[in-house]
Scaffold this motif. Structure first.
Motif, short mmCIF file in Angstrom:
data_model
loop_
_atom_site.label_atom_id
_atom_site.label_comp_id
_atom_site.label_asym_id
_atom_site.label_seq_id
_atom_site.Cartn_x
_atom_site.Cartn_y
_atom_site.Cartn_z
N SER A 173 -4.24 -0.25 -8.12
CA SER A 173 -4.18 1.12 -7.60
C SER A 173 -4.89 1.18 -6.26
CB SER A 173 -4.80 2.11 -8.59
OG SER A 173 -6.14 1.77 -8.85
N LEU A 174 -4.44 2.10 -5.44
CA LEU A 174 -5.02 2.32 -4.12
C LEU A 174 -6.35 3.05 -4.27
CD1 LEU A 174 -4.52 2.16 -1.05
CD2 LEU A 174 -3.32 4.33 -1.23
N ARG A 175 -7.35 2.60 -3.55
CA ARG A 175 -8.67 3.24 -3.60
C ARG A 175 -8.71 4.36 -2.56
NH1 ARG A 175 -13.31 -1.27 -3.83
NH2 ARG A 175 -14.54 0.62 -4.14
N ARG A 176 -7.78 5.28 -2.68
CA ARG A 176 -7.63 6.34 -1.68
C ARG A 176 -8.89 7.19 -1.54
NH1 ARG A 176 -4.30 9.18 1.45
NH2 ARG A 176 -2.23 8.52 0.90
N ASN A 177 -9.47 7.62 -2.64
CA ASN A 177 -10.67 8.47 -2.55
C ASN A 177 -11.81 7.76 -1.83
OD1 ASN A 177 -9.34 10.51 -3.89
ND2 ASN A 177 -10.20 10.00 -5.88
N VAL A 194 0.85 -1.20 0.00
CA VAL A 194 0.00 0.00 0.00
C VAL A 194 0.88 1.25 0.00
CG1 VAL A 194 -1.67 1.32 1.37
CG2 VAL A 194 -2.00 -1.13 1.01
N ARG A 195 1.96 1.22 0.76
CA ARG A 195 2.89 2.36 0.78
C ARG A 195 3.50 2.60 -0.60
NH1 ARG A 195 5.03 0.98 6.70
NH2 ARG A 195 3.99 2.68 7.78
N GLN A 196 3.73 1.53 -1.36
CA GLN A 196 4.27 1.69 -2.71
C GLN A 196 3.24 2.28 -3.67
OE1 GLN A 196 6.58 -1.74 -4.20
NE2 GLN A 196 6.66 -2.46 -2.08
N LEU A 197 1.98 1.99 -3.43
CA LEU A 197 0.91 2.52 -4.28
C LEU A 197 0.52 3.95 -3.92
CD1 LEU A 197 -1.45 -0.58 -4.40
CD2 LEU A 197 -0.24 0.42 -6.35
N ALA A 198 0.76 4.36 -2.69
CA ALA A 198 0.25 5.63 -2.19
C ALA A 198 0.83 6.89 -2.85
CB ALA A 198 0.45 5.71 -0.68
N PRO A 199 2.13 6.97 -3.11
CA PRO A 199 2.65 8.24 -3.65
C PRO A 199 2.02 8.59 -5.00
CG PRO A 199 4.45 6.74 -3.11
CD PRO A 199 3.18 5.98 -2.96
N ALA A 200 1.45 9.76 -5.04
CA ALA A 200 0.88 10.29 -6.29
C ALA A 200 -0.10 9.32 -6.93
CB ALA A 200 1.99 10.65 -7.28
N ASP A 201 -0.82 8.57 -6.09
CA ASP A 201 -1.79 7.61 -6.62
C ASP A 201 -1.21 6.74 -7.73
OD1 ASP A 201 -3.87 8.37 -4.88
OD2 ASP A 201 -4.24 10.14 -6.10
N ARG A 202 -0.12 6.08 -7.42
CA ARG A 202 0.56 5.21 -8.38
C ARG A 202 -0.31 4.02 -8.76
NH1 ARG A 202 6.49 3.74 -6.41
NH2 ARG A 202 6.52 2.82 -8.47
N GLU A 203 -0.04 3.53 -9.94
CA GLU A 203 -0.67 2.30 -10.42
C GLU A 203 0.48 1.36 -10.77
OE1 GLU A 203 -4.39 1.72 -13.20
OE2 GLU A 203 -2.63 2.16 -14.39
N LEU A 204 0.51 0.19 -10.15
CA LEU A 204 1.61 -0.74 -10.37
C LEU A 204 1.09 -2.07 -10.91
CD1 LEU A 204 3.65 -0.30 -7.04
CD2 LEU A 204 4.19 0.66 -9.29
N LEU A 239 -0.27 5.34 6.87
CA LEU A 239 0.92 5.57 6.04
C LEU A 239 1.98 6.39 6.74
CD1 LEU A 239 -0.91 6.19 2.65
CD2 LEU A 239 0.34 4.14 3.33
N ALA A 240 1.58 7.23 7.68
CA ALA A 240 2.53 8.07 8.40
C ALA A 240 3.17 7.34 9.58
CB ALA A 240 1.84 9.33 8.91
N ALA A 241 2.63 6.21 9.97
CA ALA A 241 3.16 5.46 11.11
C ALA A 241 4.58 4.98 10.82
CB ALA A 241 2.27 4.27 11.42
#
Length: 112
Positions: A90-94, A41-51, A108-110
């Motif tokens: 992709s992370l479903r952040r929204n 999830v941390r890898q997906l989080a920056p700038a809403d990355r898609e991997l 993510l900040a932990a």
């Protein structure tokens, strides 16, 4: 094998994930509790990355990676789309931010 003797791979099964209204906090927290999945999830989080599945930097086998992706997807943490033979995640952040404000930011900040 096809008529020319080339081995053909079966098509990828469609990746399903819950609708926004079906996402449950308990399943999200259980999915995020695993260190490997949290790192994904941390890898997906920056700038809403898609991997794509093969580009995650994890120290697990391909089958274990697939298992972790399924857990994240079924919990509603990620979504997947298929393009040809590649599955992009992709992370479903929204969706998660709307349902559980501040949850992802806190997780993510932990410290690792």
């Amino acid at each position: 094998m096809d008529a020319m003797g080339t081995e053909t791979l079966p098509p990828l099964t469609p990746a399903s994930f819950p609708d926004v209204g079906e996402i449950q906090i308990v399943k999200v927290l259980q999915a995020l509790a695993d260190p490997v999945r949290l790192d994904m999830v941390r890898q997906l989080a920056p700038a809403d990355r898609e991997l794509s599945c093969g580009t995650f930097e994890v120290s697990v086998s391909k089958s274990t990676l697939t298992h972790h992706l399924r857990i994240l997807r079924e919990a509603g943490v990620i979504s997947s789309r298929q393009q040809g033979t590649t599955r992009f995640n992709s992370l479903r952040r929204n969706d998660l931010d709307a349902l559980f404000p501040g949850l992802l930011d806190g997780v993510l900040a932990a410290p690792r």
